[in-house]
Design an enzyme around this catalytic site. Structure first.
Site, PDB file in Angstrom:
ATOM      1  CE  LYS A 116      -3.484   0.277   2.752  1.00 55.71           C
ATOM      2  NZ  LYS A 116      -4.460   0.309   3.989  1.00 55.71           N
ATOM      3  CG  ASP A 156     -10.758   8.756  21.567  1.00 58.25           C
ATOM      4  OD1 ASP A 156     -11.512   9.383  22.361  1.00 58.25           O
ATOM      5  OD2 ASP A 156     -10.120   9.595  20.913  1.00 58.25           O
ATOM      6  CG  ASP A 158     -13.623  14.936  20.497  1.00 57.91           C
ATOM      7  OD1 ASP A 158     -14.177  15.843  19.940  1.00 57.91           O
ATOM      8  OD2 ASP A 158     -14.447  14.375  21.341  1.00 57.91           O
ATOM      9  CG  ASP A 164     -10.426  18.479  18.880  1.00 59.11           C
ATOM     10  OD1 ASP A 164     -11.040  17.460  19.975  1.00 59.11           O
ATOM     11  OD2 ASP A 164      -9.561  19.138  19.388  1.00 59.11           O
ATOM     12  CB  THR A 192     -16.066   9.715  24.497  1.00 60.78           C
ATOM     13  OG1 THR A 192     -15.739  11.039  24.433  1.00 60.78           O
ATOM     14  CG2 THR A 192     -17.530   9.593  25.147  1.00 60.78           C
ATOM     15  CG  ASP A 351     -10.471  20.362  27.046  1.00 60.90           C
ATOM     16  OD1 ASP A 351      -9.739  19.153  27.166  1.00 60.90           O
ATOM     17  OD2 ASP A 351     -11.614  20.358  26.673  1.00 60.90           O
ATOM     18  CE  LYS A 359     -10.930   7.574  26.066  1.00 58.29           C
ATOM     19  NZ  LYS A 359     -10.590   8.154  24.751  1.00 58.29           N
ATOM     20  CG  ASP A 390      -6.660  10.703  19.119  1.00 51.67           C
ATOM     21  OD1 ASP A 390      -6.226  11.628  19.431  1.00 51.67           O
ATOM     22  OD2 ASP A 390      -7.757  10.340  19.826  1.00 51.67           O
TER      23      ASP A 390
END
Length: 433
Positions: A116, A156, A158, A164, A192, A351, A359, A390
């Protein structure tokens, strides 16, 4: 332009993954030895035929290295299973390496990605961090579909499912792929950091997916129930409810808390958040941040004083590291009511928040919920679980802890998530040969 400061900052330990960097270093050797950067200029010697030979030889050496690492991972797993106090060779070479829940077919994954990305054909750019990250992702997908059966996929929000601060809109290409997983009886958990206590807030962020599930003609009523939303890392659980106005229903904590989580005392939680709040206030003052403090029942954080303002990335990461170290020193070594309350301090991009739990607990709740039909009698195994996110760097990254309870895939954008799910669907349709 990249300044020397930015280069040095990017090389800090908290901004690196040592396993990926180590693999990169190994692959750099055959790149230096076999790449032919002058081939595009010369008419003799390094001609087209020689360039092809270069590519073939580089591919062979890269594949050999990945096979050697694969053998080291197998040896590391053997040490895990034996409970040996003697570290594996891989542990000696990469001290930060953790546990593996499956084998990693790295040679096959490299060959797949090389087809790829044409890694072996490059003459000026050596195998990169992203090349290795995607090879590891492919290896993990091959493993969970070949050596077992994938039963749970957690995501997750965002930057993984949507950009985001955005929402999961009906046009998002990830939606039909997630519904396809549900059609194959793979359970879905969206884990999340967004800590909302009401269903309408989650519906606003996830309405595209929830509406698609409700309207789907390929899902059975039972399959529609195979999705949960775990908010605030591990603090609020919502299940799909077709009769509810926002298609979600809050699940009382006593129905889903694991035995370990049930032992966290309210006094311990309050004490931890008090320490975190004081540290955040110090950061606002010392760094002169244009931020305001936000306290919730299970989290505390800072947000910009105005929605359009952006706090510098360096200031966000400094805040994360200060708060994390403060909590480790003042809370991590001390029990409240004989119970240590885990926490997660993370950089959300705009933030910084400190959540109760992390998690790993959120994914564990999903494993218990679906594995035990919601009554705590069983749990889906780590090797049957895939968490996609991410943020996997060691500091300020809230997906990192999921590695302790499940296999993981590290993506960099919602578009990569779509590609990953296409790969997964392909691997689920055929066994690795």
């Amino acid at each position: 332009m990249t300044s020397r400061y930015r280069v040095e900052y990017a090389l800090k330990t908290h901004r690196r993954d040592q396993f990926i960097e180590w693999i990169k270093g190994l692959l750099a050797v055959p790149f230096v030895l076999y790449s032919q950067p002058t081939g595009i200029f010369e008419t003799n010697g390094f001609n087209g035929s020689s360039t092809t030979q270069m590519s073939e030889e580089a591919h062979r050496r890269y594949a050999e290295i990945m096979r050697d690492i694969e053998v080291m991972v197998d040896d590391h797993i053997a040490h895990q299973l034996d409970g040996s106090r003697v570290p594996s060779k891989l542990k000696l070479l990469v001290p930060t390496i953790g546990n593996f829940f499956t084998r990693l077919p790295l040679e096959a994954a490299f060959k797949f990605q090389d087809r790829k990305r044409y890694i072996s054909s490059r003459r000026f750019v050596s195998p990169s961090f992203n090349d290795v990250r995607l090879i590891l992702n492919s290896a993990q997908l091959m493993a969970v579909t070949t050596y077992g059966t994938l039963q749970l996929a957690t995501f997750d929000g965002d930057v993984t499912l949507y950009d985001d601060g955005e929402s999961l809109e009906p046009s998002n290409p990830v939606i039909p792929r997630m519904i396809d997983l549900m059609r194959k009886n793979v359970k879905i958990g969206i884990v999340t950091a967004a800590g909302y206590t009401t269903a309408d807030r989650y519906y606003a962020r996830l309405h595209g997916l929830l509406d698609a599930i409700a309207a789907s003609t390929v899902l059975t009523p039972q399959q529609r129930q195979n999705i949960v939303i775990m908010g605030g890392e591990a603090n609020y659980l919502f299940e799909f409810s077709p009769s509810s106005p926002h298609l979600l229903a809050s699940v009382p904590r006593e129905r889903w808390l694991t035995a370990e989580m049930a032992a966290w005392s309210d006094a311990g939680i309050t004490a931890l958040l008090d320490v975190a709040e004081a540290a955040l206030r110090d950061c606002i003052k010392n760094l002169n941040l244009l931020a305001t403090l936000m306290r919730k029942d299970r989290a505390v954080g800072i947000i910009p004083v105005e929605p359009h303002l952006r706090i510098p990335r360096e200031s966000l990461e400094e805040t994360v590291l200060v708060v994390q170290k403060t909590l480790e020193l003042s809370v991590g070594g001390r029990d409240f009511d004989n119970r240590v309350v885990p926490f997660c301090a993370f950089n959300g991009g705009r933030d910084v928040f400190v959540d109760i739990g992390d998690k790993s607990w959120g994914v564990a709740v999903c494993q218990q919920w679906f594995g035990g039909d919601g009554n705590g009698s069983g749990r889906i195994k780590p090797e049957q679980t895939l968490h996609v996110g991410d943020q996997f760097l060691s500091a300020g990254s809230n997906d990192f802890k999921a590695r302790s309870v499940s296999t993981t895939a590290w993506i960099a954008s919602p578009a990569e998530t779509v590609e990953l799910l296409d790969e997964l669907a392909d691997f689920m349709g055929k066994k690795l040969s």
